[in-house]
Design an enzyme around this catalytic site. Structure first.
Site, mmCIF file in Angstrom:
data_model
loop_
_atom_site.group_PDB
_atom_site.id
_atom_site.type_symbol
_atom_site.label_atom_id
_atom_site.label_comp_id
_atom_site.label_asym_id
_atom_site.label_seq_id
_atom_site.Cartn_x
_atom_site.Cartn_y
_atom_site.Cartn_z
ATOM 1 N N ILE A 158 -13.133 -0.735 -10.059
ATOM 2 C CA ILE A 158 -14.129 -1.179 -8.992
ATOM 3 C C ILE A 158 -14.810 0.102 -8.454
ATOM 4 O O ILE A 158 -14.413 0.456 -7.381
ATOM 5 C CB ILE A 158 -13.275 -2.047 -7.984
ATOM 6 N N CYS A 202 -17.631 14.789 21.662
ATOM 7 C CA CYS A 202 -18.826 14.690 20.788
ATOM 8 C C CYS A 202 -19.248 13.312 20.430
ATOM 9 O O CYS A 202 -20.480 12.640 20.478
ATOM 10 C CB CYS A 202 -18.364 15.326 19.278
ATOM 11 N N LYS A 236 -26.742 6.237 -8.615
ATOM 12 C CA LYS A 236 -27.818 5.765 -8.271
ATOM 13 C C LYS A 236 -28.717 6.777 -7.687
ATOM 14 O O LYS A 236 -29.717 6.791 -7.113
ATOM 15 C CB LYS A 236 -27.564 4.696 -6.983
ATOM 16 N N CYS A 246 -17.479 19.110 16.620
ATOM 17 C CA CYS A 246 -16.400 19.966 16.955
ATOM 18 C C CYS A 246 -15.159 19.625 16.062
ATOM 19 O O CYS A 246 -14.193 20.343 15.964
ATOM 20 C CB CYS A 246 -15.844 20.339 18.172
ATOM 21 N N HIS A 249 -25.287 -2.691 -0.949
ATOM 22 C CA HIS A 249 -26.399 -2.685 -1.795
ATOM 23 C C HIS A 249 -26.805 -4.052 -1.970
ATOM 24 O O HIS A 249 -26.122 -5.091 -2.026
ATOM 25 C CB HIS A 249 -25.840 -2.070 -3.353
ATOM 26 N N SER A 290 -20.488 5.653 0.734
ATOM 27 C CA SER A 290 -21.688 5.765 1.396
ATOM 28 C C SER A 290 -21.793 4.849 2.381
ATOM 29 O O SER A 290 -22.659 4.910 3.201
ATOM 30 C CB SER A 290 -22.860 5.871 0.550
ATOM 31 N N GLU A 336 0.924 -1.166 -0.088
ATOM 32 C CA GLU A 336 -0.020 -0.046 -0.006
ATOM 33 C C GLU A 336 0.946 1.230 0.047
ATOM 34 O O GLU A 336 1.986 1.277 0.649
ATOM 35 C CB GLU A 336 -0.825 0.140 1.173
ATOM 36 N N CYS A 366 -10.255 17.652 21.085
ATOM 37 C CA CYS A 366 -9.649 16.305 21.267
ATOM 38 C C CYS A 366 -8.156 16.049 20.426
ATOM 39 O O CYS A 366 -7.502 15.261 20.930
ATOM 40 C CB CYS A 366 -10.414 15.083 21.087
ATOM 41 N N ILE A 369 -22.868 1.679 2.085
ATOM 42 C CA ILE A 369 -24.075 0.880 1.870
ATOM 43 C C ILE A 369 -23.803 -0.471 1.442
ATOM 44 O O ILE A 369 -22.996 -0.623 0.313
ATOM 45 C CB ILE A 369 -25.046 1.659 0.929
HETATM 46 C C1 LIG Z 1 -19.082 8.705 -3.213
HETATM 47 C C2 LIG Z 1 -18.841 7.193 -3.183
HETATM 48 C C3 LIG Z 1 -19.660 6.505 -2.621
HETATM 49 C C4 LIG Z 1 -19.742 5.029 -2.782
HETATM 50 N N1 LIG Z 1 -20.742 4.298 -2.168
HETATM 51 C C5 LIG Z 1 -20.570 2.918 -1.918
HETATM 52 C C6 LIG Z 1 -21.475 2.344 -1.243
HETATM 53 O O1 LIG Z 1 -22.470 2.603 -0.640
HETATM 54 N N2 LIG Z 1 -21.548 0.987 -1.608
HETATM 55 C C7 LIG Z 1 -20.621 0.285 -2.308
HETATM 56 O O2 LIG Z 1 -20.787 -0.908 -2.320
HETATM 57 N N3 LIG Z 1 -19.697 0.990 -2.816
HETATM 58 C C8 LIG Z 1 -19.583 2.319 -2.792
HETATM 59 N N4 LIG Z 1 -18.706 3.041 -3.608
HETATM 60 C C9 LIG Z 1 -17.604 2.260 -4.224
HETATM 61 C C10 LIG Z 1 -16.590 1.791 -3.239
HETATM 62 O O3 LIG Z 1 -16.231 2.749 -2.447
HETATM 63 C C11 LIG Z 1 -15.350 1.299 -4.276
HETATM 64 O O4 LIG Z 1 -15.730 0.569 -4.941
HETATM 65 C C12 LIG Z 1 -14.308 0.607 -3.268
HETATM 66 O O5 LIG Z 1 -13.867 1.354 -2.160
HETATM 67 C C13 LIG Z 1 -13.070 0.272 -3.899
HETATM 68 O O6 LIG Z 1 -11.907 -0.125 -3.216
HETATM 69 P P1 LIG Z 1 -10.642 -0.333 -3.700
HETATM 70 O O7 LIG Z 1 -9.966 -1.367 -2.526
HETATM 71 O O8 LIG Z 1 -10.837 -0.936 -5.094
HETATM 72 O O9 LIG Z 1 -9.976 0.878 -3.802
HETATM 73 P P2 LIG Z 1 -9.241 1.863 -2.899
HETATM 74 O O10 LIG Z 1 -9.870 1.768 -1.512
HETATM 75 O O11 LIG Z 1 -8.913 3.144 -3.495
HETATM 76 O O12 LIG Z 1 -7.577 0.797 -2.824
HETATM 77 C C14 LIG Z 1 -6.778 0.953 -3.654
HETATM 78 C C15 LIG Z 1 -5.428 1.215 -2.944
HETATM 79 O O13 LIG Z 1 -4.360 1.101 -3.622
HETATM 80 C C16 LIG Z 1 -3.356 2.091 -3.093
HETATM 81 N N5 LIG Z 1 -2.540 2.161 -4.318
HETATM 82 C C17 LIG Z 1 -2.781 2.968 -5.381
HETATM 83 N N6 LIG Z 1 -1.683 3.025 -6.235
HETATM 84 C C18 LIG Z 1 -0.625 2.311 -5.605
HETATM 85 C C19 LIG Z 1 0.696 1.889 -5.717
HETATM 86 N N7 LIG Z 1 1.432 2.375 -6.726
HETATM 87 N N8 LIG Z 1 1.288 1.402 -4.903
HETATM 88 C C20 LIG Z 1 0.729 0.645 -3.903
HETATM 89 N N9 LIG Z 1 -0.578 0.987 -3.521
HETATM 90 C C21 LIG Z 1 -1.230 1.923 -4.379
HETATM 91 C C22 LIG Z 1 -4.362 3.133 -2.912
HETATM 92 O O14 LIG Z 1 -3.527 4.253 -2.191
HETATM 93 C C23 LIG Z 1 -5.494 2.725 -2.184
HETATM 94 O O15 LIG Z 1 -5.434 2.802 -0.863
HETATM 95 C C24 LIG Z 1 -18.680 4.605 -3.293
HETATM 96 C C25 LIG Z 1 -17.525 5.232 -3.882
HETATM 97 C C26 LIG Z 1 -17.445 6.532 -3.776
HETATM 98 C C27 LIG Z 1 -16.435 7.452 -4.351
#
Ligand SMILES: Cc1cc2nc3c(=O)[nH]c(=O)nc-3n(C[C@H](O)[C@H](O)[C@H](O)COP(=O)(O)OP(=O)(O)OC[C@H]3O[C@@H](n4cnc5c(N)ncnc54)[C@H](O)[C@@H]3O)c2cc1C
Length: 479
Positions: A339, A406, A254, A439, A53, A49, A35, A444, A51
């Site tokens: 994703i 809080c 959505k 706050c 789904h 969010s 990471e 804190c 959720i």
């Molecule tokens: C506003 C919003 C609302 C959403 N609401 C929902 C919801 O309610 N329900 C739902 O199912 N989904 C929701 N999603 C989608 C969901 O948040 C994402 O699909 C999910 O978090 C993706 O996870 P991830 O692990 O693929 O990505 P990330 O959490 O971004 O993880 C990828 C990681 O890779 C790391 N990385 C990147 N490049 C490198 C590198 N070169 N070397 C090492 N590490 C690296 C990053 O730092 C990061 O930590 C929402 C998304 C958004 C933006």
């Protein structure tokens, strides 16, 4: 520089990477997760969010639809095993006209094809009884009981802790800078701190998955960030809704929702706007106005004075669907890219799919006899009864020393968060909720800085909010 060899290296410590890590930790394999940030869950997985789904707004036949429905089922067992606070609160997609009701019927039919169960169209009298704050203009709704809520960061941390307990090596602050493909299933990964050899690479790098894919010469997709601005309401509005309230979906999202969260504060949002910058997490007045006017149509009593905090998240969009595949031209390289939503929901199902892909591509999966399936639930004062809290305080006075007033977070909870891996102010906030109240840490933050400094045994001038470039206290390096 070390030069270690692994069976599998996962790039990305968000909910997807950590779900994959935990799933792989069930087998006799040497697994590492890399990471780039100083802590896990600092990417997309921290700003969404929350959720789980049910699968209602994803096309039947799509990969993300299938994995969403599977994930919605799998999360219940995982939540029990790891002590994650999942709640099945149900969702309502509301209709303002007869035409809208016809659209709800279409959504229901599509969702039934995906396997979503127990949906029903409910009328105004049902809504009056079960969701009294809904606008009187709402004439009916599609009720989907299987929708749920979860803390996205606590889910990520709990998965990673269990993965680590089962042998996965987690390297934070290790940005992948290059990948050398030596031959089939022989890859070398260069990070900012080390060089690692591996047979398989899983690209779960969220917004940067296209850059990682490009490192092995695959540039057939591009991640376009789709910004979502979200606005948190004060806890005094905790019961403004009983379900997650959706409008009819738009082409790109959505829609703007009223969301129950597992921390108690309701939330409204998100917007959906394609942007160029993968780091642009700004919020805007226009976004706020758009969200408020959309939610007021559904819940008229929500006002701007209810809002206590706001944030943005960026959905990693790479076309319509998820991209999850073994890349035949680079044997051993698996893309888990694009994703976007519902990636949080789908994460446990994505992890199972990745295991199948690995097996189909030559990896033998042998179950560990000593896999540690369970994790003790983390104590949060804000989630337990007063009687239970009194008992805890008698056993350990640290629970009686309230640091965040809080959100009712004690010194003991903050110390535990640090023992579990928090090294920054945000790491403490995401694990405990300290600084997340009205706050915003005004009371804190200094105390948390001191606890971090003492527990980590580093000068207070080295503690950051979220890693590089976010030092809080300026001055000499003395404690
Ligand atoms: C506003 C919003 C609302 C959403 N609401 C929902 C919801 O309610 N329900 C739902 O199912 N989904 C929701 N999603 C989608 C969901 O948040 C994402 O699909 C999910 O978090 C993706 O996870 P991830 O692990 O693929 O990505 P990330 O959490 O971004 O993880 C990828 C990681 O890779 C790391 N990385 C990147 N490049 C490198 C590198 N070169 N070397 C090492 N590490 C690296 C990053 O730092 C990061 O930590 C929402 C998304 C958004 C933006």
């Amino acid at each position: 520089m070390q030069n270690k060899t692994y069976d599998i290296i996962i790039i990305g410590g968000g909910v997807v990477g950590c779900s994959i890590a935990r799933e792989l930790s069930k087998y006799n394999l040497k697994v590492a997760l890399l990471e780039k940030e100083v802590e896990l869950a600092f990417g997309v997985s921290k700003s969404n969010s929350g959720i789980i789904h049910p699968g209602t707004q994803t096309k039947a036949g799509s990969l993300k639809g299938r994995l969403c429905v599977e994930g919605n089922i799998l999360i219940r067992k995982i939540a029990k095993e790891l002590g994650i606070d999942f709640q099945e609160v149900g969702e309502l997609i509301v209709a303002f006209s007869k035409d809208d009701i016809a659209k709800l019927e279409e959504i229901k039919i599509e969702a039934e094809k995906l396997g979503v169960k127990k949906m029903s169209i409910v009328d105004q009298s049902w809504l009056k009884e079960n969701e009294p704050n809904l606008s009187k203009d709402v004439v009916g709704a599609l009720f989907i009981p299987s929708a749920g809520i979860i803390s996205p960061y606590r889910m990520t941390y709990d998965l990673s802790e269990n993965a680590a307990k089962n042998g996965v090596e987690i390297f934070t602050d290790n940005e992948v800078k290059g990948i050398v493909v030596k031959k089939a299933n022989d890859l070398e990964i260069m990070t900012t701190q080390r060089v690692l050899k591996t047979r398989y690479v899983i690209n779960a790098a969220g917004l940067f998955a296209d850059d990682i894919s490009g490192m092995v010469g695959l540039d057939d997709f591009k991640i376009t960030p789709r910004k979502g601005q979200e606005f948190l309401l004060d806890k005094k509005r905790e019961n403004v809704v009983n379900h997650i309230i959706f409008p009819l979906p738009t082409k790109t999202s959505k829609g703007v929702l009223v969301i129950k969260t597992s921390d108690g504060n309701p939330m409204v949002g998100p917007t959906a706007q394609d942007v160029d910058d993968k780091e642009d997490l700004s919020t805007t007045d226009d976004g706020f106005k758009e969200v408020l006017s959309a939610v007021k149509q559904m819940i008229p009593s929500i006002n701007d004075s209810d809002i206590i905090a706001y944030f943005s998240g960026l959905r990693p969009v790479a076309g319509e669907d998820f991209i999850i595949r073994h890349e035949a031209s680079v044997p051993g390289f698996i893309n888990v890219s694009g994703i976007q939503s519902p990636g949080l929901t789908a994460a446990p199902a994505i992890a199972k799919m990745v295991c199948s892909i690995l097996q189909e591509n030559g990896l033998t999966l042998i179950r560990k006899k000593d896999f540690k399936r369970y994790r003790n639930e983390t104590t949060h004062l804000f989630k337990i009864s007063k009687d239970k809290a009194r008992k805890l305080i008698k056993e350990n006075e640290g629970y009686g020393d309230i640091v965040c007033r809080c959100e009712m977070v004690s010194r003991k909870e903050i110390e535990e968060a640090i023992e579990r891996g928090a090294t920054t102010l945000d790491g403490v906030k995401f694990r405990t909720r300290a600084q997340a109240g009205r706050c915003h840490g005004g009371f804190c933050t200094t105390r948390i800085l001191k606890i971090l400094s003492e527990k980590l045994n580093v000068p207070i001038t080295e503690i950051t909010k979220r890693g590089k470039g976010s030092l809080i206290v300026k001055g000499k390096r003395a404690r």
